[in-house]
Design a protein around this motif. Structure first.
Motif, PDB file in Angstrom:
ATOM      1  N   VAL A  19       0.859  -1.178   0.000  1.00 41.06           N
ATOM      2  CA  VAL A  19       0.000   0.000   0.000  1.00 41.06           C
ATOM      3  C   VAL A  19       0.898   1.231   0.000  1.00 41.06           C
ATOM      4  N   LEU A  20       0.723   2.086  -1.002  1.00 39.88           N
ATOM      5  CA  LEU A  20       1.517   3.307  -1.113  1.00 39.88           C
ATOM      6  C   LEU A  20       0.727   4.467  -0.549  1.00 39.88           C
ATOM      7  N   GLU A  21       1.343   5.206   0.354  1.00 35.92           N
ATOM      8  CA  GLU A  21       0.715   6.387   0.937  1.00 35.92           C
ATOM      9  C   GLU A  21       1.333   7.626   0.327  1.00 35.92           C
ATOM     10  N   GLY A  22       0.548   8.653   0.228  1.00 33.55           N
ATOM     11  CA  GLY A  22       1.064   9.941  -0.201  1.00 33.55           C
ATOM     12  C   GLY A  22       1.364   9.983  -1.678  1.00 33.55           C
ATOM     13  N   PRO A  23       1.994  11.065  -2.113  1.00 30.38           N
ATOM     14  CA  PRO A  23       2.267  11.253  -3.532  1.00 30.38           C
ATOM     15  C   PRO A  23       3.286  10.248  -4.045  1.00 30.38           C
ATOM     16  N   THR A  24       3.105   9.823  -5.263  1.00 30.25           N
ATOM     17  CA  THR A  24       4.070   8.940  -5.901  1.00 30.25           C
ATOM     18  C   THR A  24       4.512   9.585  -7.201  1.00 30.25           C
ATOM     19  N   GLY A  25       5.570   9.106  -7.771  1.00 32.41           N
ATOM     20  CA  GLY A  25       6.078   9.678  -9.019  1.00 32.41           C
ATOM     21  C   GLY A  25       6.992  10.852  -8.745  1.00 32.41           C
ATOM     22  N   ARG A  26       7.379  11.530  -9.810  1.00 34.57           N
ATOM     23  CA  ARG A  26       8.306  12.657  -9.694  1.00 34.57           C
ATOM     24  C   ARG A  26       7.571  13.910  -9.236  1.00 34.57           C
ATOM     25  N   ARG A  27       8.178  14.611  -8.288  1.00 32.88           N
ATOM     26  CA  ARG A  27       7.643  15.879  -7.818  1.00 32.88           C
ATOM     27  C   ARG A  27       8.712  16.938  -7.976  1.00 32.88           C
ATOM     28  N   ARG A  28       8.301  18.159  -8.198  1.00 35.88           N
ATOM     29  CA  ARG A  28       9.237  19.272  -8.290  1.00 35.88           C
ATOM     30  C   ARG A  28       9.168  20.058  -6.986  1.00 35.88           C
ATOM     31  N   TRP A  29      10.322  20.248  -6.372  1.00 34.76           N
ATOM     32  CA  TRP A  29      10.400  20.955  -5.096  1.00 34.76           C
ATOM     33  C   TRP A  29      11.002  22.328  -5.329  1.00 34.76           C
ATOM     34  N   PRO A  30      10.347  23.404  -4.901  1.00 39.08           N
ATOM     35  CA  PRO A  30      10.951  24.735  -4.998  1.00 39.08           C
ATOM     36  C   PRO A  30      12.224  24.799  -4.141  1.00 39.08           C
ATOM     37  N   ASP A  31      13.183  25.605  -4.583  1.00 41.59           N
ATOM     38  CA  ASP A  31      14.454  25.701  -3.867  1.00 41.59           C
ATOM     39  C   ASP A  31      14.280  26.135  -2.422  1.00 41.59           C
ATOM     40  N   ASP A  32      13.317  27.026  -2.150  1.00 45.83           N
ATOM     41  CA  ASP A  32      13.157  27.482  -0.764  1.00 45.83           C
ATOM     42  C   ASP A  32      12.642  26.352   0.132  1.00 45.83           C
ATOM     43  N   VAL A  33      11.819  25.447  -0.415  1.00 48.77           N
ATOM     44  CA  VAL A  33      11.338  24.306   0.368  1.00 48.77           C
ATOM     45  C   VAL A  33      12.479  23.323   0.600  1.00 48.77           C
ATOM     46  N   LYS A  34      13.268  23.057  -0.461  1.00 46.58           N
ATOM     47  CA  LYS A  34      14.434  22.172  -0.309  1.00 46.58           C
ATOM     48  C   LYS A  34      15.371  22.719   0.763  1.00 46.58           C
ATOM     49  N   ALA A  35      15.639  24.029   0.701  1.00 48.50           N
ATOM     50  CA  ALA A  35      16.562  24.652   1.647  1.00 48.50           C
ATOM     51  C   ALA A  35      16.060  24.525   3.079  1.00 48.50           C
ATOM     52  N   ARG A  36      14.760  24.711   3.284  1.00 49.50           N
ATOM     53  CA  ARG A  36      14.193  24.595   4.635  1.00 49.50           C
ATOM     54  C   ARG A  36      14.326  23.168   5.164  1.00 49.50           C
ATOM     55  N   ILE A  37      14.091  22.177   4.296  1.00 47.22           N
ATOM     56  CA  ILE A  37      14.209  20.773   4.707  1.00 47.22           C
ATOM     57  C   ILE A  37      15.665  20.437   5.007  1.00 47.22           C
ATOM     58  N   VAL A  38      16.584  20.918   4.164  1.00 47.30           N
ATOM     59  CA  VAL A  38      18.018  20.672   4.397  1.00 47.30           C
ATOM     60  C   VAL A  38      18.451  21.301   5.709  1.00 47.30           C
ATOM     61  N   LEU A  39      18.026  22.537   5.960  1.00 50.14           N
ATOM     62  CA  LEU A  39      18.383  23.215   7.200  1.00 50.14           C
ATOM     63  C   LEU A  39      17.878  22.426   8.402  1.00 50.14           C
ATOM     64  N   GLU A  40      16.668  21.887   8.294  1.00 52.57           N
ATOM     65  CA  GLU A  40      16.112  21.059   9.365  1.00 52.57           C
ATOM     66  C   GLU A  40      16.968  19.808   9.587  1.00 52.57           C
ATOM     67  N   SER A  41      17.500  19.243   8.505  1.00 50.46           N
ATOM     68  CA  SER A  41      18.312  18.025   8.637  1.00 50.46           C
ATOM     69  C   SER A  41      19.670  18.302   9.266  1.00 50.46           C
ATOM     70  N   PHE A  42      20.120  19.571   9.248  1.00 45.60           N
ATOM     71  CA  PHE A  42      21.408  19.934   9.849  1.00 45.60           C
ATOM     72  C   PHE A  42      21.283  20.238  11.344  1.00 45.60           C
ATOM     73  N   ASP A  43      20.052  20.312  11.873  1.00 52.92           N
ATOM     74  CA  ASP A  43      19.877  20.555  13.308  1.00 52.92           C
ATOM     75  C   ASP A  43      20.570  19.460  14.111  1.00 52.92           C
ATOM     76  N   SER A  44      21.101  19.826  15.269  1.00 51.39           N
ATOM     77  CA  SER A  44      21.778  18.816  16.080  1.00 51.39           C
ATOM     78  C   SER A  44      20.754  17.784  16.546  1.00 51.39           C
ATOM     79  N   GLY A  45      21.129  16.541  16.448  1.00 53.97           N
ATOM     80  CA  GLY A  45      20.258  15.435  16.846  1.00 53.97           C
ATOM     81  C   GLY A  45      19.305  14.988  15.757  1.00 53.97           C
TER      82      GLY A  45
END
Length: 143
Positions: A19-45
């Protein structure tokens, strides 16, 4: 219902249902959304896998975005949403202009210097502001 003997002669099920949840296939991410997610991944822990799962992307995709940020190809926003100011030194207009080093033209000698700890980075003065911002963001991440 007994699957071993259905009305159509179906004799059991030996496959796998996914069972697949959520969007499937290719999605285009705006640079500002990518940057926010990357910044979140750099948080300690923070874990790349956990951040990727929360945003429904693959960890490999997030790792690629992180690499792009480190290489200056994805500009990250400032963490506190305040403008990032640095001290600017302006030479006196009446002072004699410095001679370009080792036969360089005046245009080649026109540079922007970014000093950080024991690092001095020189960029051409005609560099686009977006590129300078990306370089500064990458330097902040490496500090």
């Amino acid at each position: 219902m007994d699957l071993s003997q259905g009305s159509s002669g179906f004799v059991g099920f030996a496959g796998r249902v996914e069972v697949l949840e959520g969007p499937t296939g290719r999605r285009r991410w705006p640079d500002d959304v990518k940057a926010r997610i990357v910044l979140e991944s750099f948080d300690s822990g923070a874990s790349v896998n956990e951040v990727a799962r929360r945003h429904r992307i693959s960890p490999q995709q997030l790792t690629g975005w992180r690499r792009a940020a480190r290489q200056g190809r994805l500009a990250l926003p400032l963490e506190d949403d305040s403008p990032g100011f640095v001290p600017v030194v302006v030479e006196d207009a009446d002072a004699p202009a410095a001679e370009p080093a080792s036969g360089a033209t005046a245009e080649q000698a026109s540079v922007i210097e970014i000093e950080m700890a024991d690092l001095v980075l020189r960029l051409p003065a005609q560099s686009p502001p977006e590129r300078i911002a990306a370089v500064v963001a990458a330097l902040r991440l490496s500090a």
